[in-house]
Design a protein around this motif. Structure first.
Motif, PDB file in Angstrom:
ATOM      1  N   ARG A  17       0.824  -1.219   0.000  1.00  0.00           N
ATOM      2  CA  ARG A  17       0.000   0.000   0.000  1.00  0.00           C
ATOM      3  C   ARG A  17       0.856   1.267   0.000  1.00  0.00           C
ATOM      4  O   ARG A  17       0.540   2.225  -0.683  1.00  0.00           O
ATOM      5  CB  ARG A  17      -0.849   0.048   1.260  1.00  0.00           C
ATOM      6  CG  ARG A  17      -2.075  -0.799   1.211  1.00  0.00           C
ATOM      7  CD  ARG A  17      -2.838  -0.503   2.489  1.00  0.00           C
ATOM      8  NE  ARG A  17      -3.964  -1.401   2.674  1.00  0.00           N
ATOM      9  CZ  ARG A  17      -4.644  -1.486   3.799  1.00  0.00           C
ATOM     10  NH1 ARG A  17      -4.295  -0.744   4.839  1.00  0.00           N
ATOM     11  NH2 ARG A  17      -5.658  -2.299   3.901  1.00  0.00           N
ATOM     12  N   GLU A  18       1.920   1.226   0.802  1.00  0.00           N
ATOM     13  CA  GLU A  18       2.791   2.397   0.919  1.00  0.00           C
ATOM     14  C   GLU A  18       3.414   2.726  -0.439  1.00  0.00           C
ATOM     15  O   GLU A  18       3.464   3.880  -0.853  1.00  0.00           O
ATOM     16  CB  GLU A  18       3.889   2.077   1.942  1.00  0.00           C
ATOM     17  CG  GLU A  18       4.519   3.269   2.601  1.00  0.00           C
ATOM     18  CD  GLU A  18       5.431   2.817   3.735  1.00  0.00           C
ATOM     19  OE1 GLU A  18       6.620   3.175   3.707  1.00  0.00           O
ATOM     20  OE2 GLU A  18       4.957   2.084   4.632  1.00  0.00           O
ATOM     21  N   LEU A  19       3.860   1.684  -1.129  1.00  0.00           N
ATOM     22  CA  LEU A  19       4.450   1.899  -2.443  1.00  0.00           C
ATOM     23  C   LEU A  19       3.400   2.371  -3.448  1.00  0.00           C
ATOM     24  O   LEU A  19       3.647   3.291  -4.234  1.00  0.00           O
ATOM     25  CB  LEU A  19       5.105   0.597  -2.923  1.00  0.00           C
ATOM     26  CG  LEU A  19       5.881   0.735  -4.237  1.00  0.00           C
ATOM     27  CD1 LEU A  19       7.290   0.194  -4.085  1.00  0.00           C
ATOM     28  CD2 LEU A  19       5.170   0.051  -5.389  1.00  0.00           C
ATOM     29  N   LEU A  20       2.225   1.769  -3.414  1.00  0.00           N
ATOM     30  CA  LEU A  20       1.172   2.144  -4.368  1.00  0.00           C
ATOM     31  C   LEU A  20       0.763   3.604  -4.215  1.00  0.00           C
ATOM     32  O   LEU A  20       0.417   4.262  -5.198  1.00  0.00           O
ATOM     33  CB  LEU A  20      -0.069   1.261  -4.188  1.00  0.00           C
ATOM     34  CG  LEU A  20       0.009  -0.180  -4.681  1.00  0.00           C
ATOM     35  CD1 LEU A  20      -1.331  -0.875  -4.482  1.00  0.00           C
ATOM     36  CD2 LEU A  20       0.421  -0.252  -6.137  1.00  0.00           C
ATOM     37  N   ALA A  21       0.796   4.091  -2.974  1.00  0.00           N
ATOM     38  CA  ALA A  21       0.298   5.448  -2.707  1.00  0.00           C
ATOM     39  C   ALA A  21       1.010   6.503  -3.542  1.00  0.00           C
ATOM     40  O   ALA A  21       0.464   7.575  -3.802  1.00  0.00           O
ATOM     41  CB  ALA A  21       0.437   5.766  -1.220  1.00  0.00           C
ATOM     42  N   GLU A  22       2.241   6.190  -3.986  1.00  0.00           N
ATOM     43  CA  GLU A  22       2.980   7.154  -4.805  1.00  0.00           C
ATOM     44  C   GLU A  22       2.446   7.223  -6.238  1.00  0.00           C
ATOM     45  O   GLU A  22       2.690   8.180  -6.949  1.00  0.00           O
ATOM     46  CB  GLU A  22       4.464   6.778  -4.874  1.00  0.00           C
ATOM     47  CG  GLU A  22       5.143   6.733  -3.512  1.00  0.00           C
ATOM     48  CD  GLU A  22       6.557   6.163  -3.637  1.00  0.00           C
ATOM     49  OE1 GLU A  22       7.243   6.488  -4.621  1.00  0.00           O
ATOM     50  OE2 GLU A  22       6.958   5.377  -2.751  1.00  0.00           O
ATOM     51  N   TYR A  23       1.765   6.154  -6.663  1.00  0.00           N
ATOM     52  CA  TYR A  23       1.418   6.048  -8.079  1.00  0.00           C
ATOM     53  C   TYR A  23      -0.076   6.013  -8.368  1.00  0.00           C
ATOM     54  O   TYR A  23      -0.493   6.253  -9.489  1.00  0.00           O
ATOM     55  CB  TYR A  23       2.048   4.783  -8.673  1.00  0.00           C
ATOM     56  CG  TYR A  23       3.542   4.768  -8.603  1.00  0.00           C
ATOM     57  CD1 TYR A  23       4.300   5.480  -9.533  1.00  0.00           C
ATOM     58  CD2 TYR A  23       4.209   4.085  -7.591  1.00  0.00           C
ATOM     59  CE1 TYR A  23       5.675   5.490  -9.469  1.00  0.00           C
ATOM     60  CE2 TYR A  23       5.595   4.088  -7.516  1.00  0.00           C
ATOM     61  CZ  TYR A  23       6.318   4.787  -8.457  1.00  0.00           C
ATOM     62  OH  TYR A  23       7.675   4.806  -8.388  1.00  0.00           O
ATOM     63  N   VAL A  24      -0.899   5.627  -7.385  1.00  0.00           N
ATOM     64  CA  VAL A  24      -2.326   5.449  -7.656  1.00  0.00           C
ATOM     65  C   VAL A  24      -3.164   6.233  -6.660  1.00  0.00           C
ATOM     66  O   VAL A  24      -2.713   6.554  -5.565  1.00  0.00           O
ATOM     67  CB  VAL A  24      -2.743   3.955  -7.599  1.00  0.00           C
ATOM     68  CG1 VAL A  24      -1.888   3.128  -8.533  1.00  0.00           C
ATOM     69  CG2 VAL A  24      -2.664   3.407  -6.188  1.00  0.00           C
ATOM     70  N   VAL A  76       2.492   4.559 -16.294  1.00  0.00           N
ATOM     71  CA  VAL A  76       2.915   4.428 -14.894  1.00  0.00           C
ATOM     72  C   VAL A  76       3.412   3.011 -14.596  1.00  0.00           C
ATOM     73  O   VAL A  76       4.081   2.760 -13.598  1.00  0.00           O
ATOM     74  CB  VAL A  76       1.738   4.801 -13.943  1.00  0.00           C
ATOM     75  CG1 VAL A  76       2.109   4.626 -12.481  1.00  0.00           C
ATOM     76  CG2 VAL A  76       1.280   6.235 -14.194  1.00  0.00           C
ATOM     77  N   LEU A  77       3.114   2.068 -15.512  1.00  0.00           N
ATOM     78  CA  LEU A  77       3.426   0.664 -15.241  1.00  0.00           C
ATOM     79  C   LEU A  77       4.900   0.451 -14.929  1.00  0.00           C
ATOM     80  O   LEU A  77       5.267  -0.182 -13.933  1.00  0.00           O
ATOM     81  CB  LEU A  77       3.009  -0.212 -16.429  1.00  0.00           C
ATOM     82  CG  LEU A  77       3.256  -1.712 -16.258  1.00  0.00           C
ATOM     83  CD1 LEU A  77       2.447  -2.268 -15.111  1.00  0.00           C
ATOM     84  CD2 LEU A  77       2.933  -2.476 -17.539  1.00  0.00           C
ATOM     85  N   ILE A 122      -4.697  -7.216  -3.630  1.00  0.00           N
ATOM     86  CA  ILE A 122      -4.872  -5.777  -3.815  1.00  0.00           C
ATOM     87  C   ILE A 122      -5.008  -5.530  -5.310  1.00  0.00           C
ATOM     88  O   ILE A 122      -4.150  -5.939  -6.085  1.00  0.00           O
ATOM     89  CB  ILE A 122      -3.663  -5.003  -3.244  1.00  0.00           C
ATOM     90  CG1 ILE A 122      -3.582  -5.229  -1.733  1.00  0.00           C
ATOM     91  CG2 ILE A 122      -3.763  -3.521  -3.574  1.00  0.00           C
ATOM     92  CD1 ILE A 122      -2.286  -4.741  -1.136  1.00  0.00           C
ATOM     93  N   VAL A 123      -6.086  -4.879  -5.690  1.00  0.00           N
ATOM     94  CA  VAL A 123      -6.352  -4.635  -7.105  1.00  0.00           C
ATOM     95  C   VAL A 123      -6.319  -3.130  -7.349  1.00  0.00           C
ATOM     96  O   VAL A 123      -6.931  -2.358  -6.610  1.00  0.00           O
ATOM     97  CB  VAL A 123      -7.742  -5.179  -7.511  1.00  0.00           C
ATOM     98  CG1 VAL A 123      -7.940  -5.082  -9.006  1.00  0.00           C
ATOM     99  CG2 VAL A 123      -7.919  -6.615  -7.037  1.00  0.00           C
ATOM    100  N   THR A 124      -5.592  -2.722  -8.365  1.00  0.00           N
ATOM    101  CA  THR A 124      -5.574  -1.302  -8.694  1.00  0.00           C
ATOM    102  C   THR A 124      -5.471  -1.121 -10.194  1.00  0.00           C
ATOM    103  O   THR A 124      -5.141  -2.066 -10.922  1.00  0.00           O
ATOM    104  CB  THR A 124      -4.441  -0.560  -7.949  1.00  0.00           C
ATOM    105  OG1 THR A 124      -4.663   0.846  -8.049  1.00  0.00           O
ATOM    106  CG2 THR A 124      -3.085  -0.889  -8.523  1.00  0.00           C
ATOM    107  N   VAL A 125      -5.781   0.057 -10.659  1.00  0.00           N
ATOM    108  CA  VAL A 125      -5.752   0.357 -12.085  1.00  0.00           C
ATOM    109  C   VAL A 125      -4.895   1.601 -12.295  1.00  0.00           C
ATOM    110  O   VAL A 125      -5.026   2.578 -11.558  1.00  0.00           O
ATOM    111  CB  VAL A 125      -7.189   0.588 -12.614  1.00  0.00           C
ATOM    112  CG1 VAL A 125      -7.185   1.162 -14.012  1.00  0.00           C
ATOM    113  CG2 VAL A 125      -7.976  -0.721 -12.584  1.00  0.00           C
TER     114      VAL A 125
END
Lengths: 109, 109, 109
Positions: free
Chosen positions: B25-32, B73-74, B65-68
């Motif tokens: 989650r912490e890493l995702l927060a930068e991108y999504v 950004v990939l 964890i599912v995100t789009v």
């Protein structure tokens, strides 16, 4: 070869707050014969105003509804679904999938 | 036509042991801007050493964890995510999806 | 570029009534090294006769089993899976996905 037993379809994954699942189901019933609901899920996203409180980027109980439709049903279904999701802060993801027994997914079947 | 209202995006499904969800989650927060978490899920797979015990091919509580994200950004996201998943015995599946309201998924929105 | 670290695979999402999960797992074990199970999920669909009662279009406890396989495994796996799902009123959705660490998904790994 099994290829002839697989049919190209569209998978819809709809994420909405639990309280709006009924609205989505009602709309889907016109177009699909079935769906799978995964709940509760949690998520972080945009919710805007909700129940009179500002819940921006909060963690809320959401439901995910997954269904599969024939490609030609996508456009009429989205015509009804997108306005509903915009009012309900929901999202839909659309993916190309192959399924066995495509007739299984027709609402008339 | 609704086609112009749909945008090509990438869906990431990340499966990790529940205790590592925070790292992801912490890493995702930068991108999504948001994600959907489906938990608990169970699974059978490779876990290697875990909590000091060898749990090879065991059944463990995992989270999905599912995100789009937007396609551009990939690559930067994976640069951070793949090493994390390798250390945490996690996996990521990447799928092409179409979404309505693509701007909804931008971290700045 | 990360592209060379991603491998094209097939994702299978199998939805069956909870009581038939064991049958599906047993079959999958020959072809995959792991899977993720999301349960319970609920759904509305076709179930036909079930436990001696007619449960047409009812809401039943279902499980969703998600797994990822190499494309060349798809056909032999479906040869076994499709007849099982037909007897068990289950469905399978097949999606193209990219994964990191493809070897992770091999049954021999």
């Amino acid at each position: 070869m099994l290829a002839h037993r697989l049919t190209a379809m569209k998978k819809l994954e709809i994420v909405v707050l639990g309280e709006y699942v009924g609205d989505v189901r009602e709309l889907l019933a016109e177009y699909v014969s079935g769906y799978t609901q995964i709940a509760p899920v949690s998520g972080r996203g945009h919710h805007g105003y909700h129940e009179g409180r500002l819940l921006f980027n909060d963690l809320s109980a959401q439901a995910m509804i997954v269904t599969v439709i024939r490609p030609e049903v996508l456009e009429p279904l989205l015509e009804g679904l997108l306005p509903l999701l915009e009012r309900r802060s929901g999202v839909v993801w659309i993916t190309d999938v192959s399924v066995s027994r495509a007739a299984y997914f027709d609402p008339s079947s």
